[in-house]
Scaffold this motif. Sequence first.
Motif, short mmCIF file in Angstrom:
data_model
loop_
_atom_site.label_atom_id
_atom_site.label_comp_id
_atom_site.label_asym_id
_atom_site.label_seq_id
_atom_site.Cartn_x
_atom_site.Cartn_y
_atom_site.Cartn_z
N TRP A 1 0.82 -1.21 0.00
CA TRP A 1 0.00 0.00 0.00
C TRP A 1 0.85 1.25 0.00
N ILE A 2 2.06 1.18 0.52
CA ILE A 2 2.94 2.36 0.52
C ILE A 2 3.23 2.76 -0.92
N LYS B 1 -9.55 10.68 -6.43
CA LYS B 1 -9.26 9.32 -5.98
C LYS B 1 -10.49 8.69 -5.34
N PRO B 2 -10.71 7.41 -5.59
CA PRO B 2 -11.93 6.76 -5.15
C PRO B 2 -11.97 6.43 -3.65
N PHE B 3 -10.81 6.25 -3.04
CA PHE B 3 -10.79 5.90 -1.62
C PHE B 3 -9.54 6.44 -0.94
N GLU B 4 -9.60 6.43 0.39
CA GLU B 4 -8.47 6.88 1.21
C GLU B 4 -8.18 5.80 2.24
N VAL B 5 -6.93 5.68 2.61
CA VAL B 5 -6.52 4.74 3.65
C VAL B 5 -6.50 5.49 4.98
N HIS B 6 -7.18 4.95 5.98
CA HIS B 6 -7.27 5.58 7.29
C HIS B 6 -6.77 4.63 8.38
N ASP B 7 -6.25 5.20 9.44
CA ASP B 7 -5.83 4.44 10.61
C ASP B 7 -7.01 4.42 11.59
N PHE B 8 -7.47 3.22 11.93
CA PHE B 8 -8.59 3.07 12.85
C PHE B 8 -8.11 2.59 14.22
N GLY B 9 -6.95 3.06 14.62
CA GLY B 9 -6.42 2.76 15.95
C GLY B 9 -6.20 1.28 16.17
N ASP B 10 -6.82 0.73 17.23
CA ASP B 10 -6.64 -0.68 17.58
C ASP B 10 -7.14 -1.63 16.50
N LYS B 11 -8.02 -1.17 15.65
CA LYS B 11 -8.56 -2.01 14.59
C LYS B 11 -7.65 -2.06 13.37
N GLY B 12 -6.63 -1.22 13.32
CA GLY B 12 -5.69 -1.24 12.20
C GLY B 12 -6.06 -0.26 11.10
N MET B 13 -5.50 -0.50 9.93
CA MET B 13 -5.73 0.36 8.78
C MET B 13 -6.96 -0.13 8.01
N GLY B 14 -7.61 0.81 7.34
CA GLY B 14 -8.78 0.46 6.55
C GLY B 14 -8.96 1.41 5.40
N VAL B 15 -9.79 1.05 4.45
CA VAL B 15 -10.06 1.85 3.27
C VAL B 15 -11.47 2.42 3.36
N VAL B 16 -11.59 3.72 3.08
CA VAL B 16 -12.87 4.42 3.15
C VAL B 16 -13.09 5.13 1.81
N ALA B 17 -14.31 5.04 1.29
CA ALA B 17 -14.62 5.71 0.03
C ALA B 17 -14.44 7.22 0.19
N ALA B 18 -13.79 7.86 -0.79
CA ALA B 18 -13.57 9.30 -0.76
C ALA B 18 -14.60 10.03 -1.62
N ARG B 19 -15.38 9.27 -2.39
CA ARG B 19 -16.42 9.83 -3.24
C ARG B 19 -17.35 8.69 -3.62
N ASP B 20 -18.44 9.00 -4.31
CA ASP B 20 -19.33 7.95 -4.80
C ASP B 20 -18.57 7.08 -5.78
N ILE B 21 -18.71 5.78 -5.64
CA ILE B 21 -18.03 4.83 -6.51
C ILE B 21 -19.09 4.11 -7.34
N GLN B 22 -18.88 4.12 -8.65
CA GLN B 22 -19.84 3.50 -9.57
C GLN B 22 -19.66 1.98 -9.60
N LYS B 23 -20.74 1.26 -9.78
CA LYS B 23 -20.68 -0.19 -9.91
C LYS B 23 -19.79 -0.55 -11.10
N GLY B 24 -18.85 -1.44 -10.87
CA GLY B 24 -17.94 -1.89 -11.92
C GLY B 24 -16.74 -0.99 -12.15
N GLU B 25 -16.63 0.11 -11.41
CA GLU B 25 -15.52 1.05 -11.58
C GLU B 25 -14.21 0.44 -11.10
N LEU B 26 -13.16 0.60 -11.88
CA LEU B 26 -11.84 0.14 -11.48
C LEU B 26 -11.30 1.05 -10.39
#
Length: 97
Positions: free
Chosen positions: A10-11, A26-51
Amino acid sequence: LRNTLVVIPWILYKSRMRSRVGCRGKPFEVHDFGDKGMGVVAARDIQKGELLLREQPLFLVSQCRDSRQLDAWENEINAALRKLPEHDLQSFWNLAD
């Protein structure tokens, strides 16, 4: 790539994403969720089938389907790691917590 394990750090994604973002952003952002670790969150609406991500793997190794092959698989991974440039090797090891 069937029966192949693909390793993509991911780096490297983060450093290369800026040059590949289209006009939609960009379609998503990587966030730190503390004890739960890293995760991906949508940064905008994502279309079905979008790469969302296309990236070259650091290396490819065969898939290990049998625990008796673990030593050979580990040797294959170590051989692939030895071939990586230092920057890519550091990116790989930075994946560990």
